[in-house]
Enzyme design. Sequence first.
Site, short mmCIF file in Angstrom:
data_model
loop_
_atom_site.label_atom_id
_atom_site.label_comp_id
_atom_site.label_asym_id
_atom_site.label_seq_id
_atom_site.Cartn_x
_atom_site.Cartn_y
_atom_site.Cartn_z
N GLY A 316 -0.56 13.00 13.54
CA GLY A 316 -0.02 14.36 12.78
C GLY A 316 -0.46 14.15 11.40
N GLU A 319 -0.83 7.87 6.29
CA GLU A 319 -0.56 7.62 4.96
C GLU A 319 -1.55 6.86 4.18
OE1 GLU A 319 1.43 4.26 7.30
OE2 GLU A 319 1.06 6.51 7.65
N GLU A 353 4.92 10.93 4.68
CA GLU A 353 3.75 10.14 4.28
C GLU A 353 3.74 9.52 2.72
OE1 GLU A 353 1.94 9.23 6.87
OE2 GLU A 353 2.41 10.88 8.03
N HIS A 356 5.78 6.53 2.43
CA HIS A 356 4.94 5.22 3.22
C HIS A 356 4.07 4.74 1.80
CE1 HIS A 356 5.52 4.78 7.29
NE2 HIS A 356 4.93 6.01 7.32
#
Length: 903
Positions: A316, A319, A353, A356
């Site tokens: 999807g 990061e 993301e 991360h």
Amino acid sequence: MWLAAAAPSLARRLLFLGPPPPPLLLLVFSRSSRRRLHSLGLAAMPEKRPFERLPADVSPINYSLCLKPDLLDFTFEGKLEAAAQVRQATNQIVMNCADIDIITASYAPEGDEEIHATGFNYQNEDEKVTLSFPSTLQTGTGTLKIDFVGELNDKMKGFYRSKYTTPSGEVRYAAVTQFEATDARRAFPCWDEPAIKATFDISLVVPKDRVALSNMNVIDRKPYPDDENLVEVKFARTPVMSTYLVAFVVGEYDFVETRSKDGVCVRVYTPVGKAEQGKFALEVAAKTLPFYKDYFNVPYPLPKIDLIAIADFAAGAMENWGLVTYRETALLIDPKNSCSSSRQWVALVVGHELAHQWFGNLVTMEWWTHLWLNEGFASWIEYLCVDHCFPEYDIWTQFVSADYTRAQELDALDNSHPIEVSVGHPSEVDEIFDAISYSKGASVIRMLHDYIGDKDFKKGMNMYLTKFQQKNAATEDLWESLENASGKPIAAVMNTWTKQMGFPLIYVEAEQVEDDRLLRLSQKKFCAGGSYVGEDCPQWMVPITISTSEDPNQAKLKILMDKPEMNVVLKNVKPDQWVKLNLGTVGFYRTQYSSAMLESLLPGIRDLSLPPVDRLGLQNDLFSLARAGIISTVEVLKVMEAFVNEPNYTVWSDLSCNLGILSTLLSHTDFYEEIQEFVKDVFSPIGERLGWDPKPGEGHLDALLRGLVLGKLGKAGHKATLEEARRRFKDHVEGKQILSADLRSPVYLTVLKHGDGTTLDIMLKLHKQADMQEEKNRIERVLGATLLPDLIQKVLTFALSEEVRPQDTVSVIGGVAGGSKHGRKAAWKFIKDNWEELYNRYQGGFLISRLIKAFFESHPAPSAERTIQQCCENILLNAAWLKRDAESIHQYLLQRKASPPTV
């Protein structure tokens, strides 16, 4: 990394991780094939491949890397100069390397002469190369130089090519990367393990009319001496980081930019001509960075962050530090043509993301065994972040439906796995990118946060990130920091949740003793098959909250249940008050009440005095108990009818999901129509209240609810809904009145399910004309609703055509499998007939697990092994459920028909 959902809707956001339930699993097989599945499906997992990590005698300090991709021939040339440390004298260097040809290699000890490698021994199976030198490399530092060539592959991993169409209609290719878990080695020879960190100086030689991006900001851009059409773009040195987070992109993009209030330059890169569609994500990212900086009390460590939409992308989003890559549908929002669920989806993925950047990038897991910590944590905190940015989304209630119940469904199987899985060979990594690592991981962290309290949790997070920044850590390191901050036995509690699979069922009965209520609690492992049959039943340390009708939103008592049975006294509880366990559905367990306790809770559903998330949890627990054969499915159908006044979107979403599972189960019976009547009866009152058009003052959740309810009624063949959907679809196609983005999915689904070949042709034409990937995906997801065998075939053929991006083929086939019983059979046959092509497309990546769901005999697919086991188990469980409850469900539905309930 976000494992892509084929749909942005949260109820199905883990579609690739298997929609609830995985569609190909609900095949109710013949008796003989059931026996075969039993012998295959519940067999022991295959032995793990032997594996050794890289030797520690040589390690990198800095990689100076220059890559020159050819966007026409799909190859690239590379030069690596790595500053390395020889820790132990050796005459060979072992590195990771896959699909790369090394031309020359040499090592120059500091202040000494260069030694040329005399041999390159590739161990293709282990994706390693051994460089042999004619003399011993002594301890100390030096420079390793390697010239190499590679291929810009079309497998969506490593350094690969991504196809896009320019605004003028010309097909071109970008060069992009996806390195997690172990594919940096396809772009350059490296020490491709998360614990072997180094700094990176990256340069890209690219056509001068292309955008070139990497983790850091550009510090130099100059003409390339050998070709006037090329430029060399040099990027600033990165902090110390792992190879899987390195990224580079070369292509044509527009961007929008802003600065966060902390002064970080934030850009969103979009396809050319679509900069406008990057504004929503830009706004979310600019709000999110300062939120995390404050939450962790650690500043974002890079000068910039880029978010970029990639045309072909298997996950999807990913990061990569400072250059986060996304599927177009996870980043782009068109103010006119994007639906509410897409906005929410983009906000969540951006939140995930960016979390991360601290948790994963600044502090990185030591090895893939600790992957769950990265993903589970980011999957929890993305909700915290979205709740901060968009309180109107009521996102924590949605968490329970999207993540918590999804994880419990998978974790109740015998073929689940603990959150923390010992990973050896990298081929095992893809298999744990699943709902246990992500959703159960997020759920137990949510439970832990609630148990510790926000203040001490933040304090512990700061201690952890500060202590391990630019280093690697294991799960135990986080527990230690949180234990020091809170003074609670975090490691002891959490080890029961991360090191053993499954979760408990808490059985509770009550007795009134004068003014007090005595509760007797007992815990045992909850099993999808009903009862635990092992030797020693596992036990958990369970944080339990108890509320009463006196104040349904506050815990009257909090306890830690650390033994199999406990008695608890609740002071001052009147006989007419209800008592409920698991306030807010935060504890990761299911509850079974004595019949008297359950009876007293049901009015709280009807009069809405139970909070929404508790109504949802109660219904979901009952449904699971019925699936497991602990209570009768008829009892649950009666409870579902109590939701007649329900206003909450997420509660309806969960109800809808469970009724969908039941409908699919009963699709092989001769009373399938009766369950459709039940669905129409349950959903039509809320459908009438909502109507088709937004009313003044409505918000985000009303839009989601309207789409859900109309889709459910349309699919079930509700006459008035079907007629209105057809009318609006005709106006939409003729351009008289364009459907709002929120109504498109339900309308498309309804007209297709009850339509003919002409309807399908119109849908395929709309797909071809759609300029936006979100609209293409929206259409792809509903195509499987068509019921006629020749049309089902047409949809399956379309799935593998050039019209569908490779990453989306899986959701078209999944849609067919989930659409009808004919669809399931056809999809199964289609996968068998096209196995070779599908396997070649997705092998070694996590899409294979999301696709396979069934086809396994004589077609081994190592990265999907566990998925296959889970599929077989689910088929057997569904067969048992059907056999056990079909007759009583049928009788109940007939009886209802004879005397309809008064609402």
